[in-house]
Design a protein around this motif. Structure first.
Motif, short mmCIF file in Angstrom:
data_model
loop_
_atom_site.label_atom_id
_atom_site.label_comp_id
_atom_site.label_asym_id
_atom_site.label_seq_id
_atom_site.Cartn_x
_atom_site.Cartn_y
_atom_site.Cartn_z
N CYS A 1 36.82 34.59 36.06
CA CYS A 1 36.97 33.14 35.88
C CYS A 1 36.38 32.75 34.53
CB CYS A 1 36.26 32.40 37.01
SG CYS A 1 36.33 30.61 36.83
N GLU A 2 37.18 32.03 33.73
CA GLU A 2 36.70 31.64 32.41
C GLU A 2 35.62 30.57 32.49
OE1 GLU A 2 40.06 30.51 30.08
OE2 GLU A 2 40.90 32.53 30.10
N GLY A 3 35.60 29.81 33.58
CA GLY A 3 34.61 28.74 33.71
C GLY A 3 33.26 29.24 34.19
N CYS A 4 33.24 29.90 35.34
CA CYS A 4 31.96 30.32 35.95
C CYS A 4 31.67 31.81 35.75
CB CYS A 4 31.94 29.98 37.43
SG CYS A 4 33.12 30.92 38.41
N HIS A 5 32.61 32.54 35.17
CA HIS A 5 32.47 33.98 34.91
C HIS A 5 32.33 34.79 36.19
CE1 HIS A 5 32.27 33.05 30.69
NE2 HIS A 5 31.28 32.20 30.92
N ASP A 6 32.90 34.28 37.27
CA ASP A 6 32.93 35.03 38.53
C ASP A 6 33.90 36.18 38.37
OD1 ASP A 6 32.44 35.65 41.21
OD2 ASP A 6 34.16 34.45 41.88
N VAL A 7 33.51 37.35 38.82
CA VAL A 7 34.33 38.56 38.67
C VAL A 7 34.84 38.98 40.04
CG1 VAL A 7 34.33 40.97 37.96
CG2 VAL A 7 33.00 39.30 36.67
N ARG A 8 36.14 39.22 40.13
CA ARG A 8 36.76 39.72 41.36
C ARG A 8 37.53 40.99 41.06
NH1 ARG A 8 36.58 35.84 45.89
NH2 ARG A 8 35.15 34.36 44.99
N ILE A 9 37.38 41.96 41.95
CA ILE A 9 38.16 43.19 41.87
C ILE A 9 39.22 43.13 42.95
CG2 ILE A 9 38.10 45.68 42.19
CD1 ILE A 9 35.28 45.64 41.04
N VAL A 10 40.48 43.18 42.55
CA VAL A 10 41.60 43.12 43.48
C VAL A 10 42.32 44.47 43.44
CG1 VAL A 10 43.73 41.93 44.09
CG2 VAL A 10 41.86 40.65 43.02
N PRO A 11 42.14 45.29 44.49
CA PRO A 11 42.77 46.62 44.48
C PRO A 11 44.29 46.53 44.63
CG PRO A 11 41.59 46.25 46.53
CD PRO A 11 41.35 45.06 45.67
N TYR A 12 44.97 47.51 44.07
CA TYR A 12 46.42 47.58 44.20
C TYR A 12 46.78 47.94 45.63
CZ TYR A 12 46.67 47.61 39.11
OH TYR A 12 46.56 47.28 37.80
N ARG A 13 47.94 47.47 46.06
CA ARG A 13 48.44 47.74 47.41
C ARG A 13 49.54 48.79 47.34
NH1 ARG A 13 45.08 46.77 50.82
NH2 ARG A 13 45.07 44.79 51.81
N CYS A 14 49.84 49.39 48.49
CA CYS A 14 50.82 50.47 48.53
C CYS A 14 52.26 49.96 48.59
CB CYS A 14 50.55 51.38 49.72
SG CYS A 14 50.88 50.63 51.33
N LYS A 15 52.45 48.76 49.12
CA LYS A 15 53.78 48.17 49.32
C LYS A 15 54.67 49.06 50.19
CE LYS A 15 53.74 45.55 45.04
NZ LYS A 15 52.63 46.03 44.30
N GLY A 16 54.05 49.80 51.07
CA GLY A 16 54.79 50.68 51.96
C GLY A 16 55.30 49.96 53.19
#
Length: 92
Positions: free
Chosen positions: A54-69
């Motif tokens: 987030c550019e405002g609060c600098h909160d960092v989130r890690i979003v893992p890739y999905r398999c789409k299976g």
């Protein structure tokens, strides 16, 4: 990885999926093995992820890739919803 009940059943300490493939490995179609293995590793950050900051609060989130299976209970539900939406548009 979450608390997906199917994942807990197949890949718990008792190794149900592994024991099943050891017993019936030659009778299982390769596409089934491929889809279940994709499901096994779905959402694992070791297989890649997006890093969102987030550019405002600098909160960092890690979003893992999905398999789409198509076997994955998380990924296939989105595909099913999209398919039903398209069918509703065609019918109505």
């Amino acid at each position: 990885m979450g608390n997906n009940i199917l994942r807990q059943i197949l890949f718990d300490d008792q190794r149900h999926w592994d024991r099943f493939t050891e017993k019936y490995g030659t009778r299982i179609r390769p596409i089934v093995v491929k889809e279940v293995e994709k499901f096994r590793h779905c959402g694992n950050p070791k297989n890649g992820f997006k890093l969102l900051v987030c550019e405002g609060c600098h909160d960092v989130r890690i979003v893992p890739y999905r398999c789409k299976g198509r076997f994955c209970t998380t990924c296939s539900s989105g595909e099913t919803e999209e398919w039903s939406r398209m069918m509703a548009e065609d019918v109505l």
